[in-house]
Design an enzyme around this catalytic site. Structure first.
Site, PDB file in Angstrom:
ATOM      1  CB  CYS A 127      -0.901  -0.001   1.227  1.00  0.00           C
ATOM      2  SG  CYS A 127      -2.010   1.421   1.269  1.00  0.00           S
ATOM      3  CB  CYS A 132      -1.315   3.642   8.217  1.00  0.00           C
ATOM      4  SG  CYS A 132      -2.419   4.317   6.951  1.00  0.00           S
ATOM      5  NE  ARG A 183     -19.291  -3.648  12.422  1.00  0.00           N
ATOM      6  CZ  ARG A 183     -20.309  -4.480  12.251  1.00  0.00           C
ATOM      7  NH1 ARG A 183     -20.214  -5.725  12.674  1.00  0.00           N
ATOM      8  NH2 ARG A 183     -21.417  -4.095  11.646  1.00  0.00           N
TER       9      ARG A 183
HETATM   10  S1  SF4 Z   1      -4.039   1.005   6.989  1.00  0.00           S
HETATM   11 FE1  SF4 Z   1      -2.957   2.526   5.730  1.00  0.00          FE
HETATM   12  S2  SF4 Z   1      -1.096   1.488   4.967  1.00  0.00           S
HETATM   13 FE2  SF4 Z   1      -2.499  -0.087   5.760  1.00  0.00          FE
HETATM   14  S3  SF4 Z   1      -3.631  -0.827   3.965  1.00  0.00           S
HETATM   15 FE3  SF4 Z   1      -4.874   0.797   4.933  1.00  0.00          FE
HETATM   16  S4  SF4 Z   1      -4.294   2.685   3.924  1.00  0.00           S
HETATM   17 FE4  SF4 Z   1      -2.714   1.159   3.427  1.00  0.00          FE
END
Ligand code: SF4
Length: 328
Positions: A58, A62, A267
Site C-alpha cells: 500500500c 500508516c 465492533r
Molecule cells: S491502513 Fe494505511 S497502509 Fe495499511 S492498507 Fe490501509 S491505507 Fe494502506
C-alpha cells in the site's frame, strides 16, 4: 444511566466525552450497559468475518500497518487481488460458521476504475446473494464509484478515522484527515452505511480518544458501525515497540463509544486476541455488540474460531453440567 444517557446527540463536546471516559470504571460500564440494553438485544453479538482481498504494497504510510510499502522491514507477502469466485466461496464458508457480515479489505490508496474494481463489484454482488451483509474497505473513492458499490448492494463502507485530528499527523502523512472526511461524505451521499472507527494504544492521550469519538458522534446520522481497535504492534512498523494497552482502556473506549453513539454497532476489532475471555465479556457488557470471527484480521492475528465459539457459548445460557456445585 442519567436522564441524558440514551439521547441521540451530535453536539457532544470533547470535554464531555473525555469526562465520560474518565468516570469510575464500574459507573461507566453500568451507564454504557443501560444504553446498550435500551437500543440493542444484549444477548446478540454479531459475528463478522474479515478477509484481505489484496494484501500489502500500500502506498500510504500508516504507522501501525504492516501492509504499507513504506515499512520495508515488515515480513509480509504481497498478494494480487483475489479472484471473486474464491472470495465468494470463502464468504459462504464464513456464513456456514455463523458470520452474518463479510468484510473485504484491499490495501489501496484509492479505488481505480477498471478490471480490479469490476472484480470487487462481483465480490459484493456475490456476498449479497448469500444473504450476508457486505462491507468493503478500498481507500478513497469518487462519487461514481460509491454509486456503483451502492448499486451492487454494498451494505457498508469502512474507512476509519484512526485517531483524533490533532494526533493524526503522527500516524499518517500521506493522506489528510480532510481526505478521510471527504471519502466518508461520498459514501454517505451514495446511501451506503458508514463503518468508521479507530485505534487506541498508538501513543495518543485520553483527550485524543475523546476527540476522535467527538468527530464520529458529530456525524448526523452517526456511523452505523464503529470498529474499536487496540494496536497490535507489528515488527518492522514504526509502532512495533509500543506497549500493549491495558485491556481496561479498551473497555473504557467501547463504553464511551456506546454512550455517545447509542444506535451504532460497536465492533470489538483488532487487539482482541490479547484479551482474556473475561476482558472480552467486559467489553460486551460495556456495549460492544460485534466481534470479528476468524484466525486473522487482515494481516494480524485474531482470536481463533474455536476460542470464539467458546466465548459465545460462555455468554449463553448456563449449561446443565455447570449447575451441580451451586446447590447447598
Ligand atoms: S491502513 Fe494505511 S497502509 Fe495499511 S492498507 Fe490501509 S491505507 Fe494502506
Amino acid at each position: 444511566m442519567t436522564t441524558q444517557d440514551g439521547m441521540i446527540r451530535h453536539d457532544w463536546s470533547v470535554g464531555e466525552i473525555a469526562a465520560l471516559y474518565e468516570l469510575p470504571l464500574l459507573e461507566l460500564v453500568g451507564r454504557a450497559n443501560a444504553v446498550h440494553r435500551q437500543f440493542h438485544d444484549p444477548n446478540h453479538v454479531q459475528k463478522a468475518s474479515l478477509l484481505s482481498i489484496k494484501t500489502g504494497g500500500c502506498p500510504e504510510n500508516c504507522a501501525y500497518c504492516p501492509q504499507s510499502a513504506h515499512h520495508r522491514e515488515v515480513d509480509l507477502t504481497r498478494d494480487m487481488l483475489m479472484d471473486p469466485q474464491t472470495v465468494i466461496a470463502m464468504a459462504a464458508t464464513a456464513k456456514a460458521a455463523g458470520a452474518e457480515r463479510f468484510c473485504m479489505g484491499a490495501a489501496w490508496r484509492q479505488v481505480r476504475d477498471g478490471k480490479e474494481f469490476d472484480a470487487v463489484i462481483d465480490m459484493v454482488e456475490g456476498v449479497r446473494r448469500l444473504d450476508m451483509e457486505a462491507c468493503v474497505t478500498l481507500g478513497m473513492l469518487k462519487p461514481h464509484q460509491a454509486e456503483r458499490l451502492a448499486q451492487a448492494g454494498l451494505t457498508a463502507y469502512n474507512h476509519n478515522l484512526d485517531t483524533s485530528p490533532e494526533f493524526y499527523s503522527r500516524i499518517i502523512t500521506t493522506r489528510t484527515y480532510q481526505d478521510r472526511l471527504e471519502t466518508l461524505s461520498t459514501v454517505r451521499a451514495a446511501g451506503i452505511e458508514l463503518c468508521c472507527g479507530g485505534i487506541i494504544g498508538m501513543g495518543e492521550s485520553v483527550r485524543d480518544r475523546a476527540a476522535m469519538l467527538h468527530v464520529l458522534a458529530g456525524f448526523a446520522p452517526h456511523p452505523e458501525s464503529v470498529p474499536i481497535n487496540a494496536l497490535v504492534p507489528v515488527e518492522g512498523t514504526p509502532l512495533a515497540r509500543r506497549p500493549r494497552i491495558d485491556p481496561l482502556e479498551l473497555v473504557r473506549m467501547v463504553a464511551t463509544a456506546r454512550i455517545v453513539m447509542p444506535h451504532a454497532t460497536v465492533r470489538l476489532s483488532a487487539g482482541r486476541s490479547s484479551l482474556n475471555r473475561e476482558a472480552q465479556i467486559l467489553c460486551l457488557m460495556a456495549g460492544a455488540n460485534s466481534i470479528f470471527y476468524g484466525d486473522t484480521l487482515l494481516t494480524t492475528p485474531n482470536a481463533g474460531i474455536g476460542e470464539d465459539a467458546e466465548l459465545l457459548a460462555a455468554i449463553g445460557p448456563l449449561q446443565p453440567q455447570h449447575t451441580s456445585a451451586s446447590a447447598a
